[in-house]
Design an enzyme around this catalytic site. Sequence first.
Site, PDB file in Angstrom:
ATOM      1  N   ASP A 144      -0.502  -8.802 -28.509  1.00  0.00           N
ATOM      2  CA  ASP A 144      -0.735 -10.055 -29.106  1.00  0.00           C
ATOM      3  C   ASP A 144      -0.838  -9.989 -30.501  1.00  0.00           C
ATOM      4  O   ASP A 144      -0.430 -11.101 -31.240  1.00  0.00           O
ATOM      5  CB  ASP A 144      -1.976 -10.730 -28.442  1.00  0.00           C
ATOM      6  CG  ASP A 144      -1.514 -11.461 -27.088  1.00  0.00           C
ATOM      7  OD1 ASP A 144      -0.507 -11.717 -27.149  1.00  0.00           O
ATOM      8  OD2 ASP A 144      -2.447 -11.609 -26.415  1.00  0.00           O
ATOM      9  N   GLU A 189      -7.233  -8.934 -31.577  1.00  0.00           N
ATOM     10  CA  GLU A 189      -5.486  -9.028 -31.262  1.00  0.00           C
ATOM     11  C   GLU A 189      -5.305 -10.521 -31.785  1.00  0.00           C
ATOM     12  O   GLU A 189      -4.158 -10.834 -31.455  1.00  0.00           O
ATOM     13  CB  GLU A 189      -5.638  -9.327 -29.376  1.00  0.00           C
ATOM     14  CG  GLU A 189      -6.271 -10.304 -29.016  1.00  0.00           C
ATOM     15  CD  GLU A 189      -6.364 -10.224 -27.294  1.00  0.00           C
ATOM     16  OE1 GLU A 189      -5.235  -9.783 -26.659  1.00  0.00           O
ATOM     17  OE2 GLU A 189      -7.218 -10.623 -26.644  1.00  0.00           O
ATOM     18  N   HIS A 210       0.741  -1.055   0.081  1.00  0.00           N
ATOM     19  CA  HIS A 210       0.121   0.029  -0.076  1.00  0.00           C
ATOM     20  C   HIS A 210       0.895   1.300   0.097  1.00  0.00           C
ATOM     21  O   HIS A 210       0.518   2.242  -0.678  1.00  0.00           O
ATOM     22  CB  HIS A 210      -0.875   0.030   1.458  1.00  0.00           C
ATOM     23  CG  HIS A 210      -2.070  -1.198   1.343  1.00  0.00           C
ATOM     24  ND1 HIS A 210      -2.937  -1.151   0.156  1.00  0.00           N
ATOM     25  CD2 HIS A 210      -2.239  -2.153   2.142  1.00  0.00           C
ATOM     26  CE1 HIS A 210      -3.562  -1.904   0.640  1.00  0.00           C
ATOM     27  NE2 HIS A 210      -3.364  -2.630   1.495  1.00  0.00           N
TER      28      HIS A 210
END
Length: 552
Positions: free
Chosen positions: A454, A430, A188
């Site tokens: 991709d 893609e 965090h």
Amino acid sequence: MIVFTGKGVFGGIAIGKIAVYGKKEQKVKRQRVEDTQAEIARFEQAKNQAIEQLGKLYEKALHEVGEANAMIFQIHQMMLEDPDYCDSITNIIGTQSVNAEFAVATTADNFAQMFTSMDDAYMKERAADVRDISERLISILSNGQGRSFSSDEPVIIMAEDLAPSETVQLDKDKVLGFVTAKGSTNSHTAILARTMNIPAVINIGIELSPEYDGMLACVDGFTGTVYLDPNEQTLSQMKEKQERDLQQRALLQQLKGQENVTLDGQKIKIYCNIGNPSDVGGVLKNDAGGIGLFRSEFLYLENSDYPTEEEQFLAYKQVAETLAGKEVVIRTLDIGADKQVEYFNMPPEENPALGYRAIRICLDRIEIFKTQLRALLRASAYGKIAIMFPMITSVQEVQDIKQIVEEVRADLDSQGIPYDKSIQLGIMIETPAAAIISDELAKEVDFFSVGTNDLTQYTLAIDRQNQKLERFYNPHHKAVLRLIKMAADNAHKNGIWIGICGELGADLALTETFLAMGIDELSVSAPYVLPLRKKVRETDIGKVRDRLLSEL
């Protein structure tokens, strides 16, 4: 000169003196108490005071870093009221007749050890949260202050680690950057550092020494390097790098609130890609128009078992609410290939990039798919959500998806559960197959989004994970660009919009080309939003459109 290397969590440069931020010793002694009920009541009072403090921290963080990142303090409040945590403390007090401080410290050690031993990276991070709330309780119980920081001049804070609460409480005007010996990029604190634009390097892996206090240092958040007592050459280089960075930031800040429109009036949407809800702060700070790719697989990758519908719903709802009506395009589960999840029990494949992945898994394991769709549709009642499906190669796949979506809609309708009836459904372009039949696919969906990473590897038959093939991997290849243009033309002929959410969206060398194609939206990592806006606003696409398109 001493050089440390860690992980940069914000790409800025800080130059200044080090202030070693040590923990005040909160020595917890085991003391016998006679009245255990009174001691339990003392613990309860301290717990309520801690919850009140965390409420104030939440309000402060909400103002500084946005709701998504302020949520950690609400999580800490819930952890303080966790029955297992509280029962452990009260049980130790009651059965061992000991003071509350000792019971809290013992429980903290036990719970932190439990979280640290878990395989799940997200759960490992919770060990730091347990220690944080426990230190707060012990400080209140012992009338202590825990760690403190004060300085008359801005400094670089060096600490073993920093809890989220400590990061938020820092006087930002007195902090140039920070360096920690421990920590991870998923913590965090790292998330808050990125959101608050504090140059930071974590996990330098050294023992902190008091002798570092007051030393001049340079923190390079771009490379994750820390230079203590830098020589003249290094100091000069860092000052030049800092000046270039500050000039660029100042220039880009002037673009906040400006339209994404070319000199000749062509508009484009500039959105952000995010990996989980904690990234939303960067979306808002960089003035993005929405989210063009929310990778939902983080819910699966960070869990040790299938995430429930409720877990998914809360994550999607949080992002939709925080974006306050801005578009949020959420991609359904995209695992497989280089993103493996152990509990899916998928057998090894010789060529996973061409194997069992993304929509193929969803259409095969329909109950997993339906659980995610229910969560997405339910969350759509709280903002402007669109759903995007990856790895499409045929019209039949899209029709099968739409049939499953209709079944989920009918189920929600029968239960009276609200959702956006007009929610948009889109697909990723893609694969070359999707681009080539995009004229048919466009009739089935509301939008396209091109996944250039991709699309490039499938078009060029190159595994993008294979470093030996790097010199052959050319995302600017004409074949890739022609497929994108084909998809754009077919999208517009059928009245739907098209975006790009792959890495090429942030490639400024191609911005003019994408504008010439008529791409409607570019979705990029948050730091690229304003540089991309600058490029768009400096472009007169009318003057270069014909030339650019003739080159394809």
